[in-house]
Design a protein around this motif. Structure first.
Motif, short mmCIF file in Angstrom:
data_model
loop_
_atom_site.label_atom_id
_atom_site.label_comp_id
_atom_site.label_asym_id
_atom_site.label_seq_id
_atom_site.Cartn_x
_atom_site.Cartn_y
_atom_site.Cartn_z
N PRO A 76 44.13 38.84 33.24
CA PRO A 76 43.86 38.87 34.68
C PRO A 76 42.70 37.96 35.09
N PHE A 77 42.28 37.06 34.20
CA PHE A 77 41.10 36.25 34.46
C PHE A 77 41.47 34.83 34.90
N CYS A 78 40.51 34.17 35.55
CA CYS A 78 40.68 32.82 36.10
C CYS A 78 40.74 31.78 34.98
N ASP A 79 41.63 30.81 35.13
CA ASP A 79 41.65 29.67 34.21
C ASP A 79 41.52 28.35 34.97
N GLY A 80 41.12 28.44 36.25
CA GLY A 80 40.92 27.23 37.05
C GLY A 80 42.15 26.80 37.84
N SER A 81 43.26 27.51 37.67
CA SER A 81 44.50 27.12 38.35
C SER A 81 44.46 27.30 39.86
N HIS A 82 43.40 27.94 40.38
CA HIS A 82 43.29 28.14 41.83
C HIS A 82 42.94 26.84 42.55
N GLN A 83 42.57 25.80 41.82
CA GLN A 83 42.16 24.56 42.48
C GLN A 83 43.26 24.05 43.39
N GLY A 84 42.87 23.75 44.64
CA GLY A 84 43.85 23.28 45.62
C GLY A 84 44.44 24.40 46.44
N THR A 85 44.07 25.64 46.13
CA THR A 85 44.53 26.78 46.93
C THR A 85 43.36 27.28 47.78
N ALA A 86 43.63 28.30 48.56
CA ALA A 86 42.59 28.89 49.41
C ALA A 86 41.73 29.90 48.66
N PHE A 87 41.93 30.03 47.35
CA PHE A 87 41.31 31.12 46.60
C PHE A 87 40.29 30.66 45.57
N LYS A 88 39.38 31.60 45.25
CA LYS A 88 38.37 31.39 44.22
C LYS A 88 38.34 32.65 43.36
N PRO A 89 37.88 32.53 42.12
CA PRO A 89 37.80 33.74 41.29
C PRO A 89 36.72 34.69 41.82
N MET A 90 36.87 35.96 41.51
CA MET A 90 35.87 36.97 41.90
C MET A 90 35.06 37.34 40.67
N ALA A 91 33.73 37.16 40.78
CA ALA A 91 32.85 37.54 39.67
C ALA A 91 32.66 39.05 39.67
N TYR A 92 32.80 39.63 38.51
CA TYR A 92 32.57 41.08 38.38
C TYR A 92 31.74 41.33 37.13
N THR A 93 30.60 41.98 37.30
CA THR A 93 29.76 42.34 36.15
C THR A 93 30.01 43.80 35.81
N ALA A 94 30.46 44.02 34.60
CA ALA A 94 30.83 45.38 34.17
C ALA A 94 29.61 46.29 34.17
N THR A 95 29.78 47.48 34.70
CA THR A 95 28.69 48.46 34.79
C THR A 95 28.71 49.43 33.61
N ALA A 96 29.74 49.33 32.79
CA ALA A 96 29.84 50.20 31.60
C ALA A 96 30.73 49.52 30.59
N THR A 97 30.56 49.90 29.33
CA THR A 97 31.48 49.44 28.30
C THR A 97 32.61 50.44 28.25
N GLU A 98 33.75 50.01 28.70
CA GLU A 98 34.88 50.93 28.82
C GLU A 98 36.17 50.13 29.02
N GLN A 99 37.28 50.82 28.84
CA GLN A 99 38.56 50.18 29.12
C GLN A 99 38.97 50.53 30.55
N ARG A 100 39.32 49.50 31.32
CA ARG A 100 39.77 49.71 32.70
C ARG A 100 41.07 48.95 32.91
N LYS A 101 41.85 49.44 33.87
CA LYS A 101 43.08 48.74 34.22
C LYS A 101 42.78 47.75 35.33
N LEU A 102 43.03 46.47 35.07
CA LEU A 102 42.76 45.43 36.06
C LEU A 102 44.07 45.02 36.74
#
Ligand code: FES
Length: 100
Positions: free
Chosen positions: A40-66
């Motif tokens: 679910p992470f950015c690989d730069g393919s958004h270039q040329g679109t209206a979108f940018k990746p969203m930075a998220y800093t994890a608040t815990a070490t855990e498994q989450r569904k993205l």
């Protein structure tokens, strides 16, 4: 530069969430456009679109569904909205925030 098709729309990368092991304090760049090949992470393919990746800093070490459908109202986490997209939504373009 070639025009990006549906540059103002998000692609439903997958009509499902993905479990990810997050590490407390580490920053992740969640793909908002749905075009990354490294979901679910950015690989730069958004270039040329209206979108940018969203930075998220994890608040815990855990498994989450993205989110991979890119319609969640609680990014980068899945909120179940993918279930409201058509069954064959994967790979298709939708306006952002189009799932109520
Ligand atoms: Fe989708 Fe970067 S590839 S936001």
């Amino acid at each position: 530069m070639a025009e990006i098709e549906d540059a103002d729309k998000v692609i439903c990368a997958m009509r499902s969430s993905v479990p990810v092991d997050l590490e407390e304090g580490k920053t992740y760049y969640w793909c908002t456009c749905g075009r990354s090949k490294k979901q679910p992470f950015c690989d730069g393919s958004h270039q040329g679109t209206a979108f940018k990746p969203m930075a998220y800093t994890a608040t815990a070490t855990e498994q989450r569904k993205l989110c991979q459908c890119k319609q969640t109202a609680n990014p980068p986490f899945c909120d179940g909205r993918h279930k409201k997209l058509p069954e064959d939504a994967a790979g298709k373009a939708f306006p952002p925030n189009s799932v109520p």
